[in-house]
Design a protein around this motif. Sequence first.
Motif, PDB file in Angstrom:
ATOM      1  N   TYR A  26       0.716  -1.168   0.155  1.00 20.37           N
ATOM      2  CA  TYR A  26       0.020   0.013  -0.069  1.00 20.37           C
ATOM      3  C   TYR A  26       1.051   1.146   0.202  1.00 20.37           C
ATOM      4  CZ  TYR A  26      -3.295   3.427   1.742  1.00 20.37           C
ATOM      5  OH  TYR A  26      -4.197   4.699   1.765  1.00 20.37           O
ATOM      6  N   ARG A  50      -2.317   0.428  -4.622  1.00 19.52           N
ATOM      7  CA  ARG A  50      -2.219  -0.776  -4.208  1.00 19.52           C
ATOM      8  C   ARG A  50      -1.252  -1.479  -4.902  1.00 19.52           C
ATOM      9  NH1 ARG A  50      -5.261  -0.905   0.392  1.00 19.52           N
ATOM     10  NH2 ARG A  50      -6.902   0.644   0.607  1.00 19.52           N
ATOM     11  N   ALA A 109      -0.937  -2.572   7.148  1.00 23.29           N
ATOM     12  CA  ALA A 109      -1.385  -1.274   6.625  1.00 23.29           C
ATOM     13  C   ALA A 109      -1.008  -0.235   7.917  1.00 23.29           C
ATOM     14  CB  ALA A 109      -2.899  -1.222   6.302  1.00 23.29           C
ATOM     15  N   ARG A 110      -0.876  -0.677   8.983  1.00 25.79           N
ATOM     16  CA  ARG A 110      -0.673   0.326  10.121  1.00 25.79           C
ATOM     17  C   ARG A 110       0.474   0.930  10.253  1.00 25.79           C
ATOM     18  NH1 ARG A 110      -3.775  -3.826  12.527  1.00 25.79           N
ATOM     19  NH2 ARG A 110      -2.303  -4.774  13.527  1.00 25.79           N
ATOM     20  N   LEU A 161       3.237   2.633   8.845  1.00 24.13           N
ATOM     21  CA  LEU A 161       3.557   3.360   7.345  1.00 24.13           C
ATOM     22  C   LEU A 161       4.893   4.189   7.716  1.00 24.13           C
ATOM     23  CD1 LEU A 161       0.488   5.504   6.271  1.00 24.13           C
ATOM     24  CD2 LEU A 161       1.324   3.747   5.102  1.00 24.13           C
TER      25      LEU A 161
END
Lengths: 113, 115
Positions: free
Chosen positions: A32, A51, A98-99, A101
């Motif tokens: 992502y 994505r 996804a958390r 980054l």
Amino acid sequence: GENVEQHPSTLSVQEGDSAVIKCTYSDSASNYFPWYKQELGKRPQLIIDIRSNVGEKKDQRIAVTLNKTAKHFSLHITETQPEDSAVYFCAATSGGSARQLTFGSGTQLTVLP
Amino acid sequence: ETGVTQTPRHLVMGMTNKKSLKCEQHLGHNAMYWYKQSAKKPLELMFVYNFKEQTENNSVPSRFSPECPNSSHLFLHLHTLQPEDSALYLCASSQEGAPRTDTQYFGPGTRLTVL
């Protein structure tokens, strides 16, 4: 862990020209890739994301391309306007989460009228 | 107010003070984050909370202490900070699980100055 490199750190373009900002990432599991715009004194705001199952995404004057093999992705802004002047950050997920980054160091874009 | 809010917007504190930063999200999200933004450096992820449980702590010094009493509120308690801790502290939220959007929404930040 993930490492994200962003270039250039500053970019000046004439109004109406195109601007391209490039990022590379190190974690092959990243899936992502968001881009944020931060105007002076304001919060970062998402402008576009992509994505790993897509090679390109476009939203009006903004587009993002992703090359998974080479592990790089780019932001393209066409027909630039003075209000596009801001700091742009790329980011990539770490370890498939996804958390987590990891952000690039930012590009200060200046659009000259 | 909608979105993600943070208070105070500006804070000046001495190295011996104790203060707290507050973040509130009105988006119905279940994950919240604290980031540090220093000049000329990338945003640095500090803490992640998912459903009120801390899931990430990126080697942050113990003088920063997070608290998440519910999925809408997040605090960052500060004590005995150093001048190099001066920065913009950003809170963000996102929706984890289904339907997960991955998008993190940021608050306006707290500009912290440590004297």
